[in-house]
Design a protein around this motif. Structure first.
Motif, PDB file in Angstrom:
ATOM      1  N   ALA A  25      73.382  34.620  76.462  1.00  0.00           N
ATOM      2  CA  ALA A  25      72.660  33.360  76.265  1.00  0.00           C
ATOM      3  C   ALA A  25      72.875  32.811  74.862  1.00  0.00           C
ATOM      4  N   ALA A  26      72.841  33.706  73.841  1.00  0.00           N
ATOM      5  CA  ALA A  26      73.026  33.250  72.465  1.00  0.00           C
ATOM      6  C   ALA A  26      74.465  32.818  72.213  1.00  0.00           C
ATOM      7  N   LEU A  27      75.423  33.539  72.809  1.00  0.00           N
ATOM      8  CA  LEU A  27      76.838  33.212  72.615  1.00  0.00           C
ATOM      9  C   LEU A  27      77.151  31.797  73.066  1.00  0.00           C
ATOM     10  N   ASP A  28      76.545  31.366  74.183  1.00  0.00           N
ATOM     11  CA  ASP A  28      76.893  30.068  74.751  1.00  0.00           C
ATOM     12  C   ASP A  28      76.357  28.897  73.955  1.00  0.00           C
ATOM     13  N   ASN A  29      75.561  29.170  72.902  1.00  0.00           N
ATOM     14  CA  ASN A  29      75.139  28.089  72.022  1.00  0.00           C
ATOM     15  C   ASN A  29      76.318  27.459  71.293  1.00  0.00           C
ATOM     16  N   LEU A  30      77.258  28.280  70.808  1.00  0.00           N
ATOM     17  CA  LEU A  30      78.337  27.777  69.965  1.00  0.00           C
ATOM     18  C   LEU A  30      79.727  28.086  70.489  1.00  0.00           C
ATOM     19  N   VAL A  31      79.826  28.771  71.648  1.00  0.00           N
ATOM     20  CA  VAL A  31      81.131  29.212  72.112  1.00  0.00           C
ATOM     21  C   VAL A  31      82.052  28.048  72.476  1.00  0.00           C
ATOM     22  N   VAL A  32      81.465  26.897  72.801  1.00  0.00           N
ATOM     23  CA  VAL A  32      82.268  25.755  73.249  1.00  0.00           C
ATOM     24  C   VAL A  32      82.902  24.998  72.089  1.00  0.00           C
ATOM     25  N   THR A  33      82.371  25.146  70.877  1.00  0.00           N
ATOM     26  CA  THR A  33      82.758  24.263  69.780  1.00  0.00           C
ATOM     27  C   THR A  33      84.258  24.292  69.494  1.00  0.00           C
ATOM     28  N   THR A  34      84.850  25.495  69.470  1.00  0.00           N
ATOM     29  CA  THR A  34      86.276  25.580  69.135  1.00  0.00           C
ATOM     30  C   THR A  34      87.177  25.280  70.333  1.00  0.00           C
ATOM     31  N   ALA A  35      86.587  25.101  71.521  1.00  0.00           N
ATOM     32  CA  ALA A  35      87.383  24.801  72.718  1.00  0.00           C
ATOM     33  C   ALA A  35      87.433  23.315  73.028  1.00  0.00           C
ATOM     34  N   LEU A  36      86.727  22.490  72.267  1.00  0.00           N
ATOM     35  CA  LEU A  36      86.601  21.079  72.617  1.00  0.00           C
ATOM     36  C   LEU A  36      87.936  20.336  72.695  1.00  0.00           C
ATOM     37  N   PRO A  37      88.876  20.553  71.770  1.00  0.00           N
ATOM     38  CA  PRO A  37      90.161  19.826  71.911  1.00  0.00           C
ATOM     39  C   PRO A  37      90.883  20.153  73.212  1.00  0.00           C
ATOM     40  N   GLU A  51      80.644  15.952  72.879  1.00  0.00           N
ATOM     41  CA  GLU A  51      79.417  16.416  72.218  1.00  0.00           C
ATOM     42  C   GLU A  51      78.388  16.898  73.242  1.00  0.00           C
ATOM     43  N   TRP A  52      78.353  16.228  74.397  1.00  0.00           N
ATOM     44  CA  TRP A  52      77.377  16.613  75.410  1.00  0.00           C
ATOM     45  C   TRP A  52      77.739  17.932  76.092  1.00  0.00           C
ATOM     46  N   THR A  53      79.003  18.351  76.031  1.00  0.00           N
ATOM     47  CA  THR A  53      79.316  19.677  76.577  1.00  0.00           C
ATOM     48  C   THR A  53      78.640  20.773  75.752  1.00  0.00           C
ATOM     49  N   VAL A  54      78.375  20.497  74.485  1.00  0.00           N
ATOM     50  CA  VAL A  54      77.614  21.409  73.640  1.00  0.00           C
ATOM     51  C   VAL A  54      76.116  21.142  73.797  1.00  0.00           C
ATOM     52  N   SER A  55      75.737  19.868  73.759  1.00  0.00           N
ATOM     53  CA  SER A  55      74.325  19.501  73.666  1.00  0.00           C
ATOM     54  C   SER A  55      73.564  19.667  74.970  1.00  0.00           C
ATOM     55  N   ALA A  56      74.239  19.539  76.125  1.00  0.00           N
ATOM     56  CA  ALA A  56      73.537  19.679  77.400  1.00  0.00           C
ATOM     57  C   ALA A  56      72.916  21.056  77.519  1.00  0.00           C
ATOM     58  N   TYR A  57      73.612  22.070  77.039  1.00  0.00           N
ATOM     59  CA  TYR A  57      73.079  23.434  77.056  1.00  0.00           C
ATOM     60  C   TYR A  57      71.888  23.558  76.108  1.00  0.00           C
ATOM     61  N   THR A  58      72.064  23.060  74.879  1.00  0.00           N
ATOM     62  CA  THR A  58      70.990  23.131  73.888  1.00  0.00           C
ATOM     63  C   THR A  58      69.737  22.422  74.376  1.00  0.00           C
ATOM     64  N   LEU A  59      69.925  21.270  75.023  1.00  0.00           N
ATOM     65  CA  LEU A  59      68.784  20.454  75.452  1.00  0.00           C
ATOM     66  C   LEU A  59      67.924  21.185  76.467  1.00  0.00           C
ATOM     67  N   VAL A 150      75.449  34.787  68.096  1.00  0.00           N
ATOM     68  CA  VAL A 150      75.356  33.460  67.480  1.00  0.00           C
ATOM     69  C   VAL A 150      76.538  33.219  66.547  1.00  0.00           C
ATOM     70  N   ALA A 151      76.849  34.235  65.731  1.00  0.00           N
ATOM     71  CA  ALA A 151      77.893  34.052  64.733  1.00  0.00           C
ATOM     72  C   ALA A 151      79.299  34.149  65.316  1.00  0.00           C
ATOM     73  N   LEU A 152      79.474  34.912  66.410  1.00  0.00           N
ATOM     74  CA  LEU A 152      80.801  35.095  66.980  1.00  0.00           C
ATOM     75  C   LEU A 152      81.174  34.013  67.992  1.00  0.00           C
ATOM     76  N   GLY A 153      80.254  33.091  68.276  1.00  0.00           N
ATOM     77  CA  GLY A 153      80.555  32.048  69.249  1.00  0.00           C
ATOM     78  C   GLY A 153      81.862  31.322  68.972  1.00  0.00           C
ATOM     79  N   PRO A 154      82.063  30.800  67.745  1.00  0.00           N
ATOM     80  CA  PRO A 154      83.334  30.116  67.461  1.00  0.00           C
ATOM     81  C   PRO A 154      84.554  31.020  67.587  1.00  0.00           C
ATOM     82  N   LEU A 155      84.436  32.303  67.196  1.00  0.00           N
ATOM     83  CA  LEU A 155      85.573  33.221  67.292  1.00  0.00           C
ATOM     84  C   LEU A 155      85.941  33.497  68.746  1.00  0.00           C
TER      85      LEU A 155
END
Length: 481
Positions: A25-37, A51-59, A150-155
């Motif tokens: 659950a925590a990983l999916d907060n930031l895991v999408v950020t580096t995959a957006l391109p 942006e909504w691919t990240v924010s829909a989960y957060t919301l 949380v911290a490894l999401g981008p990696l």
């Protein structure tokens, strides 16, 4: 097998299951950020859709956390944990199979619903299974795994996208979820909160109020703080949350008893959680872009170079949990937050268009140790500041405030960045990054001060039911296999 051995085995299984579920659950907060391109290249869509691919989960995650905790208290924590895990796993598969950007956004929103049900119950299930004397260490492991996620999401997102395919950031959840479902049914003990019920008016007011505020925060980067939709959401959300507080003060059986906030321990650690996530999430959001856009690292190289920061919870958090058992969580959490604030300040001094990796290393190490010292003892402070039957909603409230802090951090620090810098050149990016990092450092320093208002050694509310809180809705103690 004697009873003590069986109980120890149940504790270990509960720790493993809840830690892995919390990691997902925590990983999916930031895991999408580096995959957006890569997602944009495959599915199309403009900046706002990405942006909504990240924010829909957060919301959905932030808005429904307290409801998820309340449902678990009323209908059974194990039962609702399994429901949340099922929803999360199914939505992960749907995200991986999404044929277009709109369906991906929808799947991410459903993922957030599953995580909102599942995440707060990982804490209450763990607390119910672990004896008081060993809770600090158990929460240390839980905190290490969640902090690492949380911290490894981008990696993780960058590595899978670069070397496999972006769909695997979602497929990764599916086999793990499918393995956890039967284990949860067989190895977790069912538990309830005594006399729990669903506070429908309170739930609606809190959920709609959080929706208005979080929706505004996640859309402010694509609009502006003065946009009518953003202002309407902020104002309406604030009014609804004020109405929620007034209603909870007057009702006989509130969902979130306002008297909890009269406790310096509960108020202090929740204020610290919001401020810590504000500073940390906003800073990670910008620093991951700095390492890629300015320093020229690939997503995988960025994650590897951030390991002195991101991997530190794996080593330090269990030790922090042990120390919290010995000297109390307050000094450990406060020290960790001050170190995290110093780490972000060191980043503000070190970043530059031509800065070397060695210049960033002190900030990475100090910030990593500080973050690791926060997670486990903070969870212990939250759960020990309330009664046994209130731990579910306390966990939901704390997680909701953390998510609100994360959304606020991305919005505020990104606004500061945009006002002072931009993406035109490395120097312009640094011009915006430096004041944003100073703001993030200041927020985390305020979080440390908030922890210092907590009593030096707050008394933990004793467990009336022993190591397993299994009091059912009828008020009779029972454990369901």
């Amino acid at each position: 097998m004697d009873q003590q051995t069986a109980r120890r085995g149940g504790t270990v299984w509960t720790l493993v299951i809840t830690s892995i579920a919390g990691f997902m659950a925590a990983l999916d907060n930031l895991v999408v950020t580096t995959a957006l391109p890569s997602i944009r290249e495959d599915l199309g869509g403009g900046l706002e859709e990405l942006e909504w691919t990240v924010s829909a989960y957060t919301l959905t995650f932030a808005v429904l956390l307290m409801l998820g905790a309340a449902l678990g208290d009323r209908f059974g924590r194990r039962r609702l944990f399994i429901v949340g895990l099922t929803v999360f796993t199914g939505a992960s598969a749907a995200a991986a199979l999404a044929p277009g950007i709109d369906s991906l956004i929808g799947a991410r929103a459903v993922q957030g619903i599953g995580a909102a049900i599942m995440m707060p119950l990982t804490l209450t299930l763990l607390i119910a299974a672990v004896p008081v004397a060993r809770r600090g260490m158990a929460l240390g492991v839980w905190g290490a795994v969640n902090g690492l996620a949380v911290a490894l999401g981008p990696l993780v997102g960058g590595g899978l996208t670069e070397h496999v395919a972006w769909q695997w950031i979602f497929w990764l959840n599916v086999p793990i979820g499918l393995a956890l479902l039967p284990l949860s049914r067989m190895r977790l003990a069912e538990s309830y909160a005594p006399g729990a019920r669903i506070d429908v008016p309170g739930t609606l007011l809190a959920s709609l109020g959080l929706f208005g505020i979080v929706y505004s925060l996640v859309t402010v980067n694509s609009h502006s703080w003065t946009d009518p939709a953003v202002l309407t959401g902020l104002i309406a959300g604030t009014v609804l949350l004020i109405a929620f507080v007034r209603y909870e003060q007057r009702t006989d059986r509130p969902m979130l008893p306002m008297r909890l906030f009269r406790s310096r321990a509960f108020s202090g650690i929740n204020a610290a959680s919001l401020l810590m996530f504000l500073g940390m999430f906003g800073s990670i959001f910008l620093l991951s872009q700095y390492f890629q856009g300015v320093c020229g690292y690939s997503p995988t190289e960025t994650g590897l170079r951030m390991l002195p920061w991101t991997a530190m919870p794996l080593f330090v958090a269990p030790i922090a949990g042990y120390l919290s058992d010995r000297i109390g969580g307050r000094p450990v959490v406060a020290t960790g937050l001050f170190l995290q604030a110093v780490g972000l300040a060191l980043f503000a001094f070190a970043v530059g268009p031509d800065a070397s990796y060695a210049a960033h290393l002190p900030a990475l190490i100090v910030g990593g140790v500080g973050m690791a010292m926060y997670f486990a003892p903070a969870a212990h402070l939250v759960m020990s500041s309330v009664r046994v039957e209130e731990r579910g909603i306390a966990s939901g409230a704390n997680n909701a405030l953390r998510e609100l802090g994360g959304a606020l951090g991305v919005a505020v620090l990104a606004s500061v960045f945009s006002a002072r810098g931009g993406y035109e050149s490395g120097q312009r990016f640094v011009d915006g990054l430096v004041p944003a990092l100073w703001l993030g450092s200041g927020a985390v320093a305020l979080a440390a001060i908030a922890v210092l208002v907590i009593p030096r050694r707050p008394a933990e509310v004793p467990d009336a039911t022993g190591p397993v809180d299994a009091t059912g809705p009828s008020g009779q103690d029972k454990v369901l296999a």
